[in-house]
Design an enzyme around this catalytic site. Sequence first.
Site, mmCIF file in Angstrom:
data_model
loop_
_atom_site.group_PDB
_atom_site.id
_atom_site.type_symbol
_atom_site.label_atom_id
_atom_site.label_comp_id
_atom_site.label_asym_id
_atom_site.label_seq_id
_atom_site.Cartn_x
_atom_site.Cartn_y
_atom_site.Cartn_z
ATOM 1 N N HIS A 72 -35.837 -59.917 0.564
ATOM 2 C CA HIS A 72 -35.446 -61.124 -0.176
ATOM 3 C C HIS A 72 -34.288 -60.806 -1.106
ATOM 4 C CE1 HIS A 72 -39.844 -61.181 0.495
ATOM 5 N NE2 HIS A 72 -39.562 -62.349 1.010
ATOM 6 N N HIS B 135 -37.817 -65.142 7.931
ATOM 7 C CA HIS B 135 -37.909 -63.754 8.389
ATOM 8 C C HIS B 135 -38.210 -63.645 9.883
ATOM 9 C CE1 HIS B 135 -38.017 -62.573 4.196
ATOM 10 N NE2 HIS B 135 -39.103 -63.276 3.974
#
Lengths: 212, 212, 340, 340
Positions: free
Chosen positions: D220, D58
């Site tokens: 996700h 991320h």
Amino acid sequence: MITILTAQEVKTALTEIRQLMDANRDRLLDLDNDLGDGDLGLTMAKGFAAAEAEAAESEETEPGRLLIKAGMQMAKEAPSTLGTLLATGMMRGGKALDGQQGSVTEQVAALLQAFVAGILERGKTKPGNKTIVDSLHPAALAMKQTAEQGETLAEGLKKALAAAREGEIAARAMQAQHGRAAYYQEQSIGKPDGGAVVGVLIVEGLAKAWGE
Amino acid sequence: MITILTAQEVKTALTEIRQLMDANRDRLLDLDNDLGDGDLGLTMAKGFAAAEAEAAESEETEPGRLLIKAGMQMAKEAPSTLGTLLATGMMRGGKALDGQQGSVTEQVAALLQAFVAGILERGKTKPGNKTIVDSLHPAALAMKQTAEQGETLAEGLKKALAAAREGEIAARAMQAQHGRAAYYQEQSIGKPDGGAVVGVLIVEGLAKAWGE
Amino acid sequence: MKKFLNEPAAFVDEMVEGILAAHPEQLAAVAGALRCLVRANAPRANKVGIATGGGSGHLPLFLGYVGEGMLDGCAVGGVFQSPSADQMLQVTRTIDSGAGVLYIFGNYGGDIMNFDMAAEMAQMDDIQVEQVIAGEDVASAPKEQHEKRRGVAGIFYLYKVAGALADEGASLEEVKQIAIKAGENVRTMGVALTPCIIPEVGKPGFEIGAGEMEIGMGIHGERGIRRGPLLKADQIVDEMLPVILNDLPYESGDEVSVLINGLGATPKEELYVLNRRVSQILGERGITVFNTYVGEYATSMEMAGASVSLLRLDDELKRLLAKPASTPFFTQLQLEGANP
Amino acid sequence: MKKFLNEPAAFVDEMVEGILAAHPEQLAAVAGALRCLVRANAPRANKVGIATGGGSGHLPLFLGYVGEGMLDGCAVGGVFQSPSADQMLQVTRTIDSGAGVLYIFGNYGGDIMNFDMAAEMAQMDDIQVEQVIAGEDVASAPKEQHEKRRGVAGIFYLYKVAGALADEGASLEEVKQIAIKAGENVRTMGVALTPCIIPEVGKPGFEIGAGEMEIGMGIHGERGIRRGPLLKADQIVDEMLPVILNDLPYESGDEVSVLINGLGATPKEELYVLNRRVSQILGERGITVFNTYVGEYATSMEMAGASVSLLRLDDELKRLLAKPASTPFFTQLQLEGANP
Ligand SMILES: Nc1ncnc2c1ncn2[C@@H]1O[C@H](COP(=O)(O)OP(=O)(O)O)[C@@H](O)[C@H]1O
Ligand SMILES: Nc1ncnc2c1ncn2[C@@H]1O[C@H](COP(=O)(O)OP(=O)(O)O)[C@@H](O)[C@H]1O
Ligand SMILES: [Mg+2]
Ligand SMILES: [Mg+2]
Ligand SMILES: [Mg+2]
Ligand SMILES: [Mg+2]
């Protein structure tokens, strides 16, 4: 056939050329599609329309200065490679007219030579690289020779057009060295160059406007 | 059947459980693949191997403190959801043993209850959410009842194992509420929960280690 | 085409509108002309103006480096198209304080012609203009023909040091010379994993097969050195970095700044995996690193891929590189370890 | 899989090695543990330490915000996996100066459990620990169940204001309260255009059909609100922004900071096209914008997509947001227009 190169004659020539660009729009698009980014027909139609309109609306009476103005407008409205090169040609051609004393044939010869010289300088190129120069340079040369031999403008433009057409055909056999076309390397050999075709159309427009 | 819960018995139990996790590695991988990220077999095998090794190497003689140490190692080596929940269970179970005065059956009952309470608290969950709790909670309850009725540890572990198995089967019909499995919503209904199976294996390991 | 788009033809103008909406304190359009951007406070008295320009689709290039300590203005072209000389002229007029304007741009035919033309027009206005062309992609031409090399991410370094020197009040000639010096000391090489999509075209202009990569590809998809199976990250660096190192050459004892540039879709995680190997090799070769930049500095829309640039430093370049800068796309505090 | 990779299993460690090689003045590993990162100068005397942590993949989240004016440490997990409580404990021990440590992390089961566990373990060491969980994705749960909401890009604002206040020497409780306040005033919604690839898996975990998008998808790949044909950029904003605005609600007269976040593959050009429409709508609603952040702040590897976050400001939040910060992935000078 014209006998004096006035601002009005510049306007007439731009109109003729613009009409030819319109008529050949799709052909130019196809050619540029094969060896470039496919915008040539659009930018030429748009650029000459802008140059024509600028000249039509202008109060400038000096033909050289009018051509410079039209060129600056071309640069503004057709910011592609060829748009900029043609704008340069028009600006340099216009400057060359300024103070030109000779016959109208000599004037047009000087214009064309400065036009080509401007393109060569700005494009950092030379004849033989499969560009607009390959039709315009022979045309300017033919015009110069006619002028030196004291022949008429009509005769000169006829020879120039023939030379431009021959040059365009010769350019097909060349390998592109500039711009996107150069990425094709050997594969560019055998294909016509859109810019060289534009060069033929310009001379054709001049011949229509000033030679007939 | 053991009669005193020593540090050595904690080690034995961890070995039994680790062996069961190894033996069921692929089954757990498959279950977690269906409803999760497919790592459960790996993390359980690794986590219990680490806990077993930590306990084996430790000089700690107090069984509760040994279990806490093994739990901390589990947290370090198996940092998945269930790894952390089991580590919490082991730490809380270990604390519950500390100072426990009753019979061995009562001790194991207290251990299991604290184990489940730790998971409930850390997992912010309750029975019925298709998790490890759905096999472990009935097992702890069965153990507690056996202890209250004064029965043997072997009897208690037998009942606890039966309750865990029933609970695991009941969990299949539940809808997952936590972790990746929850993304499947209704589609999770009907599938076994890997964590609930792990719960059964843990009770099975205790039964082997302390009940036989 | 997985893009956030309205009318493809409006893409560049809408992007600029979004940029002006986000950064009103830093950027302004010249007389409302969206594609002629300048610093909000332009011109800055007695400061040499620095202008750049080029096609869109490469953010932060080109307009993203307009701001404190870097550039004063930018002419914004269509996607992968040169802006016009006229745009450049407007920018030039707006940023000139009388101290002259330096053009720094990449080695692409259209840009060269248009900046040349703009310079000619600006000189008619009595504005002094100088030009420096960035061309440092070692994959685009051999060393003997270095004047043919494309300008890619390394232009960032030219902007940075020239901008820092201009801010100190240096003359047009001095600013030009430092940009030239940075250009002479920077080299770049890139690798592309996927093509990118020009909004108005709507599909990739070329393909790179699944499992393939093209080493040396240009930021518009220009042909690279070789196409082949996608190698491991370390192998790619092992192939690219020596080409860069041997070109200048960068030698033991040299100090460099490193720029690991993402072409668009490649996650930063992967850029750091590349940097790991770059820093290992530099260490092995005895080359020290002063500052490492990792991120997107010159992109090709959503192309996956990366480039590595090295700038060889001397005291002057290091001092200027270390100075603070603040633009909408690049902010740096004074770097420690350089003489101020 | 078009990725710069060596062994997929080594991906996260190699990434961290590359990060440490690039930013040695700013970051350090705790006793060589690559996945326990702290500020190079940790602990800072008398300052409340702020730690975060979460799965990799991320960037800049989470470790990228460790630095001046923001965080003190970060526990780095595998791709999309929580780091362990043990890593968090090591970070906690390293950054605690005696003033206590605040954990700020996203609302994900694994992270919650591990931070909870770490706090329990740290308290055994007599370290004061407090926790603030960020969860502001309006697409992930209805307002009545806001405690179930996922934490996404808006966590950036919590880091920013808490970091600024901690730097001023505030107490653990004060720093906790400002993080809570930022969390209460931030809302985010996102849209995904493509999936992403976890290196160890090697292929996308789900598909989004050609010409499709998923509004509200999590970072996700968690299910969103609806899947449908890819709309025009303005239509997407017109669908998402009102959901955000009506949730808090943000009202006429409010002042907000805007964060347009790219999920990875989406070019910055497109983020600005989105921002154009966002700023139009806010203008129409009488909501003023103090500062707009556009870029990659919280990504999902090479996922194409974007999210929009708004932070409603009061004087205190604005003052803290405006303060300078400097981390390897985020640098900001003092913003003008806020009372210092
Ligand atoms: N350096 C150059 N010098 C002269 N003519 C050139 C040069 N580069 C390209 N041309 C001419 O320009 C034509 C392409 O023009 P254009 O379509 O406007 O280019 P682009 O779309 O790439 O900007 C070519 O066919 C060629 O004749
Ligand atoms: N909040 C929770 N409370 C209790 N058990 C849980 C919780 N969330 C998940 N579980 C259990 O953990 C199992 C998944 O563990 P694991 O594979 O380690 O998860 P992950 O890989 O997502 O970290 C599930 O099968 C379930 O039994
Ligand atoms: Mg073209
Ligand atoms: Mg073109
Ligand atoms: Mg799992
Ligand atoms: Mg897992």
